[in-house]
Write a protein that holds these residues in place. Structure first.
Motif, PDB file in Angstrom:
ATOM      1  N   ASP A 110       0.853  -1.195   0.000  1.00 32.82           N
ATOM      2  CA  ASP A 110       0.000   0.000   0.000  1.00 32.82           C
ATOM      3  C   ASP A 110       0.884   1.239   0.000  1.00 32.82           C
ATOM      4  O   ASP A 110       1.077   1.899   1.028  1.00 32.82           O
ATOM      5  N   ILE A 111       1.438   1.550  -1.167  1.00 29.98           N
ATOM      6  CA  ILE A 111       2.458   2.599  -1.270  1.00 29.98           C
ATOM      7  C   ILE A 111       1.864   3.978  -0.995  1.00 29.98           C
ATOM      8  O   ILE A 111       2.529   4.838  -0.395  1.00 29.98           O
ATOM      9  N   ASP A 112       0.645   4.215  -1.425  1.00 33.78           N
ATOM     10  CA  ASP A 112       0.022   5.522  -1.160  1.00 33.78           C
ATOM     11  C   ASP A 112      -0.076   5.775   0.338  1.00 33.78           C
ATOM     12  O   ASP A 112       0.154   6.897   0.816  1.00 33.78           O
ATOM     13  N   LYS A 113      -0.428   4.741   1.104  1.00 37.31           N
ATOM     14  CA  LYS A 113      -0.508   4.865   2.562  1.00 37.31           C
ATOM     15  C   LYS A 113       0.876   5.117   3.154  1.00 37.31           C
ATOM     16  O   LYS A 113       1.034   5.922   4.083  1.00 37.31           O
ATOM     17  N   VAL A 114       1.866   4.441   2.604  1.00 36.10           N
ATOM     18  CA  VAL A 114       3.243   4.636   3.067  1.00 36.10           C
ATOM     19  C   VAL A 114       3.655   6.093   2.906  1.00 36.10           C
ATOM     20  O   VAL A 114       4.167   6.723   3.840  1.00 36.10           O
ATOM     21  N   LEU A 115       3.438   6.627   1.720  1.00 36.99           N
ATOM     22  CA  LEU A 115       3.866   8.001   1.440  1.00 36.99           C
ATOM     23  C   LEU A 115       3.116   8.998   2.314  1.00 36.99           C
ATOM     24  O   LEU A 115       3.689  10.012   2.745  1.00 36.99           O
ATOM     25  N   SER A 116       1.849   8.724   2.592  1.00 32.81           N
ATOM     26  CA  SER A 116       1.069   9.599   3.468  1.00 32.81           C
ATOM     27  C   SER A 116       1.642   9.604   4.879  1.00 32.81           C
ATOM     28  O   SER A 116       1.794  10.664   5.513  1.00 32.81           O
ATOM     29  N   LEU A 117       1.971   8.406   5.390  1.00 32.75           N
ATOM     30  CA  LEU A 117       2.552   8.312   6.738  1.00 32.75           C
ATOM     31  C   LEU A 117       3.925   8.971   6.791  1.00 32.75           C
ATOM     32  O   LEU A 117       4.245   9.712   7.738  1.00 32.75           O
ATOM     33  N   PHE A 118       4.753   8.701   5.778  1.00 33.78           N
ATOM     34  CA  PHE A 118       6.100   9.280   5.768  1.00 33.78           C
ATOM     35  C   PHE A 118       6.038  10.810   5.688  1.00 33.78           C
ATOM     36  O   PHE A 118       6.911  11.508   6.225  1.00 33.78           O
ATOM     37  N   LYS A 119       5.015  11.326   5.036  1.00 28.57           N
ATOM     38  CA  LYS A 119       4.844  12.779   4.965  1.00 28.57           C
ATOM     39  C   LYS A 119       4.613  13.347   6.365  1.00 28.57           C
ATOM     40  O   LYS A 119       5.187  14.383   6.738  1.00 28.57           O
ATOM     41  N   ASP A 120       3.773  12.665   7.169  1.00 28.99           N
ATOM     42  CA  ASP A 120       3.533  13.106   8.550  1.00 28.99           C
ATOM     43  C   ASP A 120       4.793  12.959   9.393  1.00 28.99           C
ATOM     44  O   ASP A 120       5.101  13.816  10.234  1.00 28.99           O
ATOM     45  N   VAL A 121       5.508  11.864   9.198  1.00 26.81           N
ATOM     46  CA  VAL A 121       6.753  11.649   9.945  1.00 26.81           C
ATOM     47  C   VAL A 121       7.727  12.787   9.662  1.00 26.81           C
ATOM     48  O   VAL A 121       8.353  13.351  10.570  1.00 26.81           O
ATOM     49  N   MET A 122       7.848  13.135   8.384  1.00 30.18           N
ATOM     50  CA  MET A 122       8.748  14.219   7.969  1.00 30.18           C
ATOM     51  C   MET A 122       8.340  15.542   8.616  1.00 30.18           C
ATOM     52  O   MET A 122       9.186  16.289   9.124  1.00 30.18           O
ATOM     53  N   ARG A 123       7.037  15.810   8.601  1.00 29.77           N
ATOM     54  CA  ARG A 123       6.540  17.076   9.173  1.00 29.77           C
ATOM     55  C   ARG A 123       6.877  17.169  10.660  1.00 29.77           C
ATOM     56  O   ARG A 123       7.361  18.205  11.136  1.00 29.77           O
ATOM     57  N   ILE A 124       6.649  16.090  11.396  1.00 30.85           N
ATOM     58  CA  ILE A 124       6.898  16.099  12.840  1.00 30.85           C
ATOM     59  C   ILE A 124       8.392  16.236  13.127  1.00 30.85           C
ATOM     60  O   ILE A 124       8.806  17.022  13.992  1.00 30.85           O
ATOM     61  N   ARG A 125       9.186  15.476  12.424  1.00 26.60           N
ATOM     62  CA  ARG A 125      10.633  15.532  12.676  1.00 26.60           C
ATOM     63  C   ARG A 125      11.213  16.902  12.335  1.00 26.60           C
ATOM     64  O   ARG A 125      12.072  17.416  13.053  1.00 26.60           O
ATOM     65  N   LYS A 126      10.736  17.482  11.257  1.00 24.17           N
ATOM     66  CA  LYS A 126      11.210  18.831  10.915  1.00 24.17           C
ATOM     67  C   LYS A 126      10.788  19.833  11.976  1.00 24.17           C
ATOM     68  O   LYS A 126      11.540  20.759  12.317  1.00 24.17           O
ATOM     69  N   LYS A 127       9.579  19.667  12.517  1.00 28.83           N
ATOM     70  CA  LYS A 127       9.051  20.587  13.513  1.00 28.83           C
ATOM     71  C   LYS A 127       9.905  20.584  14.777  1.00 28.83           C
ATOM     72  O   LYS A 127      10.190  21.641  15.351  1.00 28.83           O
TER      73      LYS A 127
END
Length: 943
Positions: free
Chosen positions: A428-445
């Motif tokens: 489920d690659i679309d789900k993966v990319l959605s989760l990784f986007k949130d991970v990126m946002r939090i880590r950058k924050k």
């Protein structure tokens, strides 16, 4: 009676008759103590009434004495209530308030009363503790602590000030205010050192607390120093091997564990365990805690057997002392599950972790321990491929973490990252990319844009996008990863090398081979520096470098890179392994493209042998190498070997992929070509026809279909099936024009072959039309000085010659000679052939001198390039003899014809061959003429 006396006391109290009130209350108290005992609510009620009367009368000392007994009772009530009784808590708090008021009133009489100040300070301290521990109102607690601290400071009670600061420090620490906590604890330590001396036990206790806080802050050095000084004080105060020493030893072990000083941690834990066993017995709860900590160290050191033994013993102790659903039991069950997991016993690991999870859910509900257990379970489910359960557990863990920590917490980002990895495995690659986007946002924050954890997510996204052939997105990801790694990692970190390889792969996929080569070369330098010159990653990078050089048409550098890869793989892996076969394949392919067919065969044959040893006999990879090996055999004129290899490759492809795949068609085409070369035209035609059927089926109107039609036409032409040849060539011509365009070079080639077919059919008009159109297209595509243009001119010249239009034939041959001289040099064999043709034309035109010049020049080239005994030399000598005969010089003619006959025979031609027979006839004629000295001249035959 007691109740009546209680009411009487209240009435007297209301009337202001305190003496009579005390008499009634006193008798009531006596009866109630006698009937109910001292620890009863009614007794406490009467005591409260008596103390209040004394308070009204100003007898604060007596009132406070009675309140001490009330306080004892109220405190015991609060301690006994589970869960805490809010009414009992409020009642206890009221007692403290009353006692505080009385002490303040008493202080009004004598403000210098140090004992009263001390009592007030203690009451304020206890009220703060009540708010902190029972009401969980830490802010209110701090207010009372501050008041107690102020009283101590006013009266310069340094001992009390130190105690309050210590308590405040502990409370601040528990609530995460580490800076405030550290200030309080350090001030408390200084105060206690001043008042009590450096070796007092309370100094040791303060040092222990400071050690705890430093450990939480990650200041391992300060924590260790504080614990070690505390240990010295405790040993001096309590004697060696005290329970308090064990406590500090255990804490010291914990901080060594945090600092990854596992040997030091194990020493501390074992010492603490020894003391606890000696002082408390083998089955004490503290012994279980020590065993649990020792087990964790063994686990980290990889000593799973000793770890399991410690956890099991700890579990047995806990189960004997605690309820079966106690949190501490769940913690040890969880540790046992990790050992099962590391041992590969996932079934028991899941069983244990599920049991721990059940306890956490039952006792704690949505708690971080529950979330942690869910995360562990997810990992275990993931390891056995149960992605549905893994996803469900991770999702529940995230739900709990968000409730406790809020949506944007780093812990949640980590769990989301793990969940994304499972979705990736589940496709489920679309789900993966959605989760990784949130991970990126939090880590950058929380960590900023320039952090390695951000680079890690970008790296994963880049890998996914590359797998989806979204190369531009992947390239942006890896470029940013590279930037972060270069700025954050010291020196040429190996991760930089890995990213450079990925960048190189993307550039290669985009046909940017020069840039890919730069990246691979830079990666190679990193790997050599960080991993050593003989590491397999160096070999693998040489392999990638070779592929890019190969695609960039730089075959020498490709071969050099492949050879280095081969050397390293053979060194590290041995001679007969698949990675070695892989690079042998690529080396063979490169040598094939370079034209060194002997070396190509050597490498490819060895690759085939290694693959046969490791792969199934029907493996597609084996067939791929065989196909190139077959082509190399063909180029090396080893047609039988080529045919054998192609037939085996065909068998593999048909078995593994079916009869009607394009790879089967490709092999059929090669087998058809071999049989065509061997003049096995029926077999060749059968192969080409089957190839044509498959390519039409799979490709429709495609240039490969046109290529096959062209080859079918060539076989028909060789079989003299000219009508069939014309139909096939005509279909190929139409398809080439439709697919490649009217002026494509393939159109020119097909027209040329059509011309040859018409020529064979003696249709000079159509042949000339095709030859001229082929010539025009070749000039258009290749320029006027290309060798294929010269070939077209030769064909046109032949037709002109047959039409007796020798002037035009000669112009064509002269232009052909010019082209070949420019392209090949003056002494190339094809130059000799053109001169031979020109000699024929000059001879037909009667210009015997020019004819002899051409033949003489041709003979010189042919002797040098083909050897003195070649058929071509014999032909030239024959025609030179014919020129001499035309000049009536039969002696020279006879000499050349005899020379020609000798060369024919040396070349292996029999006397029955038409060229030999012609020469024999001419010799016979010349000999007869010379013998008879006849004046009549007979014209000789020429080739």
């Amino acid at each position: 009676v007691a109740e009546s006396l209680q009411n009487v006391g209240v009435l007297y109290d209301d009337m202001g008759n305190h003496e009579r009130s005390l008499e009634a209350y006193g008798e009531c108290l006596r009866i109630r103590r006698l009937a109910l005992g001292n620890d009863h609510e009614d007794v406490c009620e009467t005591l409260t009434c008596i103390s209040n009367v004394h308070r009204i009368m100003g007898a604060y000392e007596r009132a406070l004495q009675l309140y001490q007994e009330i306080l004892r009772f109220k405190t015991s009530q609060v301690e006994a209530a589970t869960p805490p009784d809010s009414f009992a808590l409020s009642s206890l708090l009221q007692v403290y308030e009353d006692m505080l008021d009385m002490n303040k009133a008493r202080l009004g009489e004598n403000n210098d009363n140090d004992a009263t100040h001390k009592e007030i300070a203690e009451l304020l301290l206890k009220m703060g503790t009540l708010y902190n521990t029972k009401f969980k109102d830490h802010k209110k607690a701090m207010e009372y602590y501050q008041k107690s601290l102020q009283v101590g400071k006013i009266k310069k009670d340094h001992k009390h000030v130190g105690d309050v600061l210590n308590i405040m420090g502990v409370v601040y620490a528990k609530n995460g205010s580490h800076k405030k906590a550290l200030k309080c604890l350090n001030d408390s330590l200084s105060m206690r050192r001043t008042v009590l001396g450096d070796k007092h036990i309370e100094v040791g206790l303060a040092l222990h607390n400071i050690g705890n806080l430093a450990a939480k802050e990650g200041d391992h050095r300060k924590a260790i120093a504080s614990y070690e000084e505390a240990l010295g004080i405790k040993r001096e105060a309590y004697g060696p091997e005290s329970i308090s020493e064990a406590k500090t030893l255990h804490s010291l072990g914990l901080v060594h564990n945090q600092a990854e000083n596992y040997d030091a941690a194990l020493k501390c834990f074992k010492h603490a365990l020894s003391i606890r066993k000696e002082k408390l017995g083998d089955s004490h709860l503290d012994v279980a805690f020590s065993l649990n900590s020792i087990g964790k160290i063994y686990k980290k050191q990889g000593d799973k057997n000793n770890a399991m033994e410690c956890f099991s013993t700890s579990m047995n102790i806990k189960k004997s002392l605690l309820a079966s659903d106690h949190i501490s039991i769940a913690e040890t069950i969880s540790e046992i599950s990790y050992i099962h997991e590391e041992n590969g016993d996932i079934e028991n690991a899941i069983k244990s972790q599920s049991a721990a999870l059940f306890i956490y859910q039952t006792k704690l509900g949505d708690h971080m321990n529950t979330a942690d257990a869910l995360v562990s379970l997810s990992r275990m489910y993931d390891s056995i491929g149960d992605y549905t359960m893994a996803i469900d557990s991770y999702t529940n863990a995230i739900r709990i973490q968000e409730q406790i920590l809020g949506r944007d917490h780093l812990t949640i980002a980590e769990t989301m990252y793990l969940l994304g990895k499972v979705h990736q495995k589940n496709g489920d690659i679309d789900k993966v990319l959605s989760l990784f986007k949130d991970v990126m946002r939090i880590r950058k924050k929380y960590l900023g844009k320039n952090d390695l954890s951000v680079a890690a997510v970008l790296n994963d996204v880049g890998i996914i996008q590359a797998e989806r052939n979204q190369n531009e997105i992947a390239l942006r990801c890896f470029t940013e990863v590279f930037r972060l790694q270069k700025s954050l990692l010291e020196g040429n970190h190996e991760d930089v090398g890995i990213t450079l390889v990925r960048l190189g792969e993307l550039r290669h996929a985009s046909t940017e081979y020069d840039v890919a080569i730069e990246h691979f070369t830079e990666a190679m330098c990193v790997f050599k520096e960080r991993r050593g010159v003989n590491h397999l990653s160096v070999a693998d990078t040489y392999h990638k470098l070779g592929i890019s050089y190969f695609c960039n048409k730089n075959l020498d550098l490709a071969i050099e890179a492949y050879e280095k890869c081969l050397s390293l793989r053979q060194l590290q892996l041995g001679l007969h392994v698949l990675p070695v076969a892989e690079v042998l394949h690529d080396l063979g392919r490169s040598q094939f493209e370079k034209g060194d067919f002997e070396k190509a065969i050597e490498y490819l044959a060895e690759s085939v042998q290694v693959k046969k040893d490791h792969l199934s006999e029907d493996d597609a990879s084996l067939a791929e190498t065989m196909i190139i090996l077959g082509k190399a055999y063909m180029k090396d004129s080893a047609l039988n070997e080529a045919l054998e290899v192609f037939e085996r490759a065909l068998e593999i492809k048909r078995k593994s992929q079916g009869d009607d795949t394009l790879s089967v068609a490709d092999i059929l085409f090669e087998i058809g070509t071999i049989n065509e070369t061997k003049n096995q035209f029926d077999v060749s035609l059968e192969c080409y026809t089957d190839c044509l059927r498959i390519r039409r089926l799979r490709l429709g109107h495609n240039e490969l279909v046109a290529d096959t039609l062209h080859s079918v036409g060539a076989v028909h032409q060789s079989m003299k099936n000219y009508d069939a040849a014309l139909r096939s060539y005509g279909s190929a011509l139409a398809l080439y024009k439709a697919v490649r365009g009217e002026n494509n070079l393939s159109v020119a080639t097909t027209l040329n072959n059509l011309g040859l077919t018409y020529d064979s059919m003696h249709d000079i008009h159509e042949a000339m039309r095709c030859y001229k159109e082929a010539h025009r297209l070749r000039v258009l595509n290749l320029g006027r000085e290309h060798l294929k243009v010269a070939n077209s001119l030769d064909n046109i010249a032949g037709l002109y010659q047959r039409e007796n239009n020798n002037e035009k034939a000669l112009r064509c041959l002269r232009e052909s000679l010019r082209i070949r001289t420019i392209r090949l040099g003056n002494d190339h064999v094809e130059v000799g052939t053109t001169l031979f043709g020109m000699g024929i034309v000059f001879c037909d035109m009667g210009d015997l001198e020019k004819a002899m010049e051409c033949y003489t020049a041709s003979l010189k080239i042919r002797r040098e390039k083909l050897g003195k005994s070649s058929v071509e030399v014999a032909q030239t000598l024959h025609n030179m003899g014919s020129v001499f005969a035309l000049q009536s010089d039969y002696e020279k003619a006879l000499k050349h014809w005899r020379g020609s006959l000798k060369k024919y025979r040396e070349a292996g031609l029999s006397d029955e061959h038409h060229m030999v027979a012609c020469t024999l006839g001419n010799i016979n004629m010349a000999e007869n003429l010379l013998q008879s000295s006849s004046e009549d001249k007979v014209l000789p035959e020429s080739d």
